[in-house]
Write a protein that holds these residues in place. Sequence first.
Motif, short mmCIF file in Angstrom:
data_model
loop_
_atom_site.label_atom_id
_atom_site.label_comp_id
_atom_site.label_asym_id
_atom_site.label_seq_id
_atom_site.Cartn_x
_atom_site.Cartn_y
_atom_site.Cartn_z
N ILE A 5 14.56 4.45 2.31
CA ILE A 5 13.83 5.41 3.14
C ILE A 5 13.96 6.80 2.55
CG2 ILE A 5 13.62 6.40 5.44
CD1 ILE A 5 14.83 3.77 6.51
N PHE A 55 17.78 8.44 3.39
CA PHE A 55 18.41 7.84 4.56
C PHE A 55 18.92 6.45 4.23
CE2 PHE A 55 15.75 11.08 6.51
CZ PHE A 55 16.60 11.59 7.48
N GLY A 56 19.96 6.05 4.94
CA GLY A 56 20.54 4.73 4.71
C GLY A 56 21.99 4.86 4.30
N ASN A 73 20.78 6.08 9.04
CA ASN A 73 19.42 5.77 9.48
C ASN A 73 19.11 6.28 10.88
OD1 ASN A 73 18.50 4.48 7.17
ND2 ASN A 73 19.27 2.49 7.79
N ILE A 80 16.73 9.21 11.33
CA ILE A 80 15.34 9.13 10.90
C ILE A 80 14.42 9.46 12.06
CG2 ILE A 80 13.53 7.59 10.03
CD1 ILE A 80 15.73 5.97 8.67
#
Length: 242
Positions: free
Chosen positions: A113, A158-159, A230, A233
């Motif tokens: 992401i 993200f992640g 995440n 987000i």
Amino acid sequence: MDKESNYMEFSLNKDMDIRSRSFDALISYMEHSNEFWYIKDHNSRFIYMNDYGLHYSGLPKGFNPEGKLDSECPVYWSEIADIIQANDRNVMESQKVIPTLMTFMYGGKEKLIQPFLADVTPLVKEGKSIGVVGRAKKLEIYSMYHLENNKCPESISFGKPTDLFTDREFDVVFFALQSLSAKEIAKKLSISHNTVENYLHSIYDKIGVSALNQLIEYCRKNGYDKYAPNRFINPNPYMPLI
């Protein structure tokens, strides 16, 4: 007719305008850029998307978006095509640049992401809007760490950057990288101070350190400070900012 009236034009920023007689010249510029570029016509159909954009867009490999509406693209953001196209119309009607936050999932099965900050700009010919040009850059972070160490801003993804940590451990790591104390992290995560301390000890054991400052140094050395969990987000993958 003024011979310059056949030019198309759009702005990269308030100090730099692009003017050209053909799409070929514009596309040549975009093909060699390390930013996400696309062009749409007055009906919001794609005319062009550069290779950089195709990589991050989440579109299937080999899919050509040329001539397609957002709703006709086999990708998750097609579900909000009405929002995207309404923003395109707003840009063309107002002939003003609208900054937009875009979040793309890419990478096939891995589903990485990446957020982008974009300027959606009217493409103007003979004083009339004939489409839009999108230019998007990876969302960047700039902290006191960058300022103190004379470092440039860095893009953020993200992640979880590694399977070394559990999801909850990376939540703790993320807030530790913002220079929060264990008590402050506990408040952010709505858990007890002792629970945070237990997480920290588990994290320390995994990477062979014994203190918060060592954890921060380790994460920056390995690039983990360029990631956010995440849960931060934005659920909307396309959001005009005005």
